[in-house]
Enzyme design. Structure first.
Site, PDB file in Angstrom:
ATOM      1  N   ARG A 191       0.881  -1.229  -0.002  1.00 48.97           N
ATOM      2  CA  ARG A 191      -0.034  -0.138   0.060  1.00 48.97           C
ATOM      3  C   ARG A 191       0.799   1.337   0.049  1.00 48.97           C
ATOM      4  NH1 ARG A 191      -3.545  -3.899   2.434  1.00 48.97           N
ATOM      5  NH2 ARG A 191      -1.938  -3.910   3.900  1.00 48.97           N
TER       6      ARG A 191
ATOM      7  N   GLU B  53       4.392 -12.541  13.850  1.00 50.25           N
ATOM      8  CA  GLU B  53       3.564 -12.977  15.220  1.00 50.25           C
ATOM      9  C   GLU B  53       4.018 -14.567  15.285  1.00 50.25           C
ATOM     10  OE1 GLU B  53      -0.635 -13.315  17.439  1.00 50.25           O
ATOM     11  OE2 GLU B  53      -0.601 -12.304  15.480  1.00 50.25           O
TER      12      GLU B  53
HETATM   13  P1  5GP Z   1       3.850  -3.735  11.636  1.00 54.12           P
HETATM   14  O1  5GP Z   1       4.782  -4.076  10.704  1.00 54.12           O
HETATM   15  O2  5GP Z   1       3.974  -1.907  11.740  1.00 54.12           O
HETATM   16  O3  5GP Z   1       3.145  -4.402  12.632  1.00 54.12           O
HETATM   17  O4  5GP Z   1       2.630  -3.586  10.571  1.00 54.12           O
HETATM   18  C1  5GP Z   1       2.531  -2.779   9.380  1.00 54.12           C
HETATM   19  C2  5GP Z   1       2.376  -3.344   7.934  1.00 54.12           C
HETATM   20  O5  5GP Z   1       1.097  -4.326   7.888  1.00 54.12           O
HETATM   21  C3  5GP Z   1       2.050  -2.320   6.992  1.00 54.12           C
HETATM   22  O6  5GP Z   1       2.865  -2.587   5.954  1.00 54.12           O
HETATM   23  C4  5GP Z   1       0.726  -2.285   6.889  1.00 54.12           C
HETATM   24  O7  5GP Z   1       0.141  -2.120   5.355  1.00 54.12           O
HETATM   25  C5  5GP Z   1       0.293  -3.732   7.233  1.00 54.12           C
HETATM   26  N1  5GP Z   1      -1.189  -3.871   8.084  1.00 54.12           N
HETATM   27  C6  5GP Z   1      -1.209  -4.190   9.356  1.00 54.12           C
HETATM   28  N2  5GP Z   1      -2.454  -4.145   9.986  1.00 54.12           N
HETATM   29  C7  5GP Z   1      -3.211  -3.284   9.002  1.00 54.12           C
HETATM   30  C8  5GP Z   1      -4.568  -2.717   8.969  1.00 54.12           C
HETATM   31  O8  5GP Z   1      -5.346  -2.796   9.792  1.00 54.12           O
HETATM   32  N3  5GP Z   1      -4.866  -2.071   7.602  1.00 54.12           N
HETATM   33  C9  5GP Z   1      -3.763  -1.888   6.716  1.00 54.12           C
HETATM   34  N4  5GP Z   1      -4.344  -1.060   5.834  1.00 54.12           N
HETATM   35  N5  5GP Z   1      -2.499  -2.433   6.801  1.00 54.12           N
HETATM   36  C10 5GP Z   1      -2.496  -3.281   7.935  1.00 54.12           C
END
Ligand code: 5GP
Length: 177
Positions: free
Chosen positions: A64, A101
């Protein structure tokens, strides 16, 4: 303020996706809305965590971050670097793995995507635990670049994701519970 509320109103919250207990925050309706898209790009630029003179390129995180990073980069007169998930790019690549996770994942760039000394702003739609943004930072720095900051559209509160960003400045337009 009105603009911020308008953006928030377009984000779709989907309980139970991609698995039970998770509320997925979907910003595709922002992109689909002509006024929403314009507000989004303007707000990201106004909220930049560092001045545009302090970076040379924008790195977007798959997938995204690819949807608005190039538009931001073009408008600011910068280059765009795609930080991809493992196995998508032709050789030579460099990668960085990080813990999920369950299990691990890795991100990759082409070896010549980041020249030594290049200053990079990382963009993505959402920061949750910060693991993806941290891995992308380590990857860009391993390639010889310097990450100067982060622009996110959304931030999930309560996960302390911003604490993983090595104290570098960041901005997020919308905080989500
Ligand atoms: P993190 O590595 O910070 O735990 O997760 C972030 C990554 O997972 C980002 O690339 C994001 O696009 C995706 N992601 C995790 N949860 C969501 C969510 O609820 N909505 C969206 N659009 N992306 C998420």
């Amino acid at each position: 303020q009105q603009d911020a509320e308008y953006l928030v109103s377009l984000v779709r919250s989907v309980p139970g996706f991609p698995k039970e207990g998770i509320i997925f925050r979907d910003f595709m309706p922002v992109l689909a809305d002509p006024k929403g898209l314009k507000i989004l790009l303007k707000a990201l630029e106004e909220a930049l965590p560092v001045s545009p003179s302090e970076f040379d390129s924008i790195a977007g995180l798959e997938s995204r971050g690819f949807l608005f990073g190039p538009a931001m980069a073009a408008h600011l007169g910068k280059g765009f670097i795609a930080v991809r998930k493992a196995g998508k790019l032709p050789p030579e690549t460099i990668g960085e793995s990080y813990d999920l996770e369950y299990g691990t994942a890795s991100v990759e760039i082409e070896t010549d995507a980041v020249q030594a000394g290049k200053r990079v702003l990382i963009v993505d739609d959402l920061i949750a635990t910060g693991g993806t943004a941290k891995a992308a930072t380590d990857l860009i720095e391993k390639a010889g670049g310097t990450v100067v900051g982060f622009s996110f559209v959304m931030r999930l509160d309560g996960l302390d994701g911003l604490d993983k960003l090595d104290g570098k400045p960041s901005s997020s337009l919308i905080a989500m519970p």
